[in-house]
Design an enzyme around this catalytic site. Structure first.
Site, mmCIF file in Angstrom:
data_model
loop_
_atom_site.group_PDB
_atom_site.id
_atom_site.type_symbol
_atom_site.label_atom_id
_atom_site.label_comp_id
_atom_site.label_asym_id
_atom_site.label_seq_id
_atom_site.Cartn_x
_atom_site.Cartn_y
_atom_site.Cartn_z
ATOM 1 N N SER A 9 0.934 -1.391 0.077
ATOM 2 C CA SER A 9 0.069 -0.133 -0.122
ATOM 3 C C SER A 9 1.123 1.051 0.124
ATOM 4 O O SER A 9 1.296 1.784 1.156
ATOM 5 C CB SER A 9 -0.885 0.042 1.093
ATOM 6 O OG SER A 9 -1.578 1.271 1.273
ATOM 7 N N ASP A 36 -4.140 3.787 -3.329
ATOM 8 C CA ASP A 36 -5.528 4.360 -2.868
ATOM 9 C C ASP A 36 -5.952 5.565 -3.173
ATOM 10 O O ASP A 36 -5.191 6.754 -3.279
ATOM 11 C CB ASP A 36 -5.364 4.585 -1.259
ATOM 12 C CG ASP A 36 -5.493 3.110 -0.744
ATOM 13 O OD1 ASP A 36 -4.683 2.741 -0.126
ATOM 14 O OD2 ASP A 36 -6.538 2.242 -0.678
ATOM 15 N N GLY A 145 -9.909 4.478 4.201
ATOM 16 C CA GLY A 145 -9.676 5.761 4.434
ATOM 17 C C GLY A 145 -8.289 6.051 5.130
ATOM 18 O O GLY A 145 -7.468 7.076 4.951
ATOM 19 N N ASP A 178 -7.671 -6.036 2.932
ATOM 20 C CA ASP A 178 -6.959 -4.436 3.049
ATOM 21 C C ASP A 178 -7.215 -3.915 4.500
ATOM 22 O O ASP A 178 -8.388 -3.667 4.551
ATOM 23 C CB ASP A 178 -7.479 -3.685 2.004
ATOM 24 C CG ASP A 178 -6.942 -2.327 1.878
ATOM 25 O OD1 ASP A 178 -7.375 -1.688 1.091
ATOM 26 O OD2 ASP A 178 -6.114 -1.988 3.003
ATOM 27 N N GLY A 179 -6.458 -3.922 5.310
ATOM 28 C CA GLY A 179 -6.623 -3.191 6.468
ATOM 29 C C GLY A 179 -5.943 -4.079 7.856
ATOM 30 O O GLY A 179 -6.557 -5.029 8.040
ATOM 31 N N SER A 202 0.939 -2.006 9.300
ATOM 32 C CA SER A 202 0.909 -2.983 10.137
ATOM 33 C C SER A 202 1.849 -4.108 9.751
ATOM 34 O O SER A 202 2.269 -5.032 10.513
ATOM 35 C CB SER A 202 -0.452 -3.656 10.051
ATOM 36 O OG SER A 202 -1.415 -2.832 9.880
#
Ligand code: DX5
Ligand code: ZN
Length: 224
Positions: A9, A36, A145, A178-179, A202
């Site tokens: 990302s 993004d 976001g 994703d996340g 992360s």
């Protein structure tokens, strides 16, 4: 065993050194670059734009995984598809446009792989009339976001349901997560049926000296 891909990302990289980040990611074996696009309306953040993508696409041979976290993506998909090619993915959210079937069809017609991005609270039913015609689902495991959020474990049941449905009607469908994807959350995501891991703060973006190659291999090994 499915082939597990790591999608770095880039918004989590150093914005003052994106060129350096792309070179480092290329040397480190990133499978995809997660890019993004955020419009400040669909999500409460404004991230990278079309010009940045155009420059990045010229800079690296790594395929892009472009996440349109924006309203009315149909207004811009031609511009994005002019930059992207058959190795790239373009994800749109069902809630962001009125005629999603048409937008996805147009993305495919322009030679780019089409994806549907599902917010944590969006039911997999949103895919029912789309799943046979798309290449990838981006299953958000945080609300889109912002980087640095906490994994939403209720999304695992959804990922499992999508994989089961895909096995019936579209076995080649990729599922990206994703996340907050890291060594603690990867095993459950893989077990549920994910095969693309979006790597952010992360997992790999841990500062200038981070060893992206080792960290991405660690992510892949968590999947074993
Ligand atoms: C969230 C972004 C991702 C990701 C960042 O909208 O799409 O880039 O969450 O990674 P983490 O969660 O690891 O900071
Ligand atoms: Zn994203």
């Amino acid at each position: 065993m499915r082939d597990i891909k790591v999608s770095a990302s880039i918004m989590c990289g150093n914005p003052l050194k994106f060129g350096w980040e792309l070179e480092k990611l290329e040397k480190s074996g990133a499978d995809l670059i997660h890019f993004d696009v955020m419009d400040g309306h669909y999500v409460e953040n404004i991230a990278m734009g079309i010009y940045m993508l155009e420059q990045m696409k010229k800079k690296t041979s790594i395929p892009f995984d472009v996440h349109l976290a924006m309203f009315n993506p149909e207004k811009y998909i031609e511009k994005f598809c002019d930059i992207l090619d058959e190795n790239d993915y373009l994800h749109i959210h069902p809630e962001s446009t009125i005629h999603i079937h048409r937008v996805l069809r147009d993305i495919k017609k322009m030679g780019v792989k089409a994806g549907v991005a599902l917010n944590p609270a969006t039911n997999e039913d949103a895919l029912e009339y789309l799943i046979e015609d798309i290449d990838i689902v981006l299953a958000m495991t945080v609300s889109p976001g912002f980087a640095g959020q906490k994994f939403i474990k209720q999304t695992l049941g959804k990922i499992k349901a999508i994989r089961e449905r895909a096995n019936e009607v579209n076995p080649d469908l990729l599922i990206a997560v994703d996340g907050n994807i890291n060594k603690n959350t990867i095993p459950d995501c893989i077990k549920a049926g994910a095969d693309v891991l979006v790597a952010g703060t992360s997992s790999i973006f841990k500062g200038e000296d981070a060893d992206y190659k080792a960290l991405m291999n660690e992510m892949r090994s968590c999947a074993d």
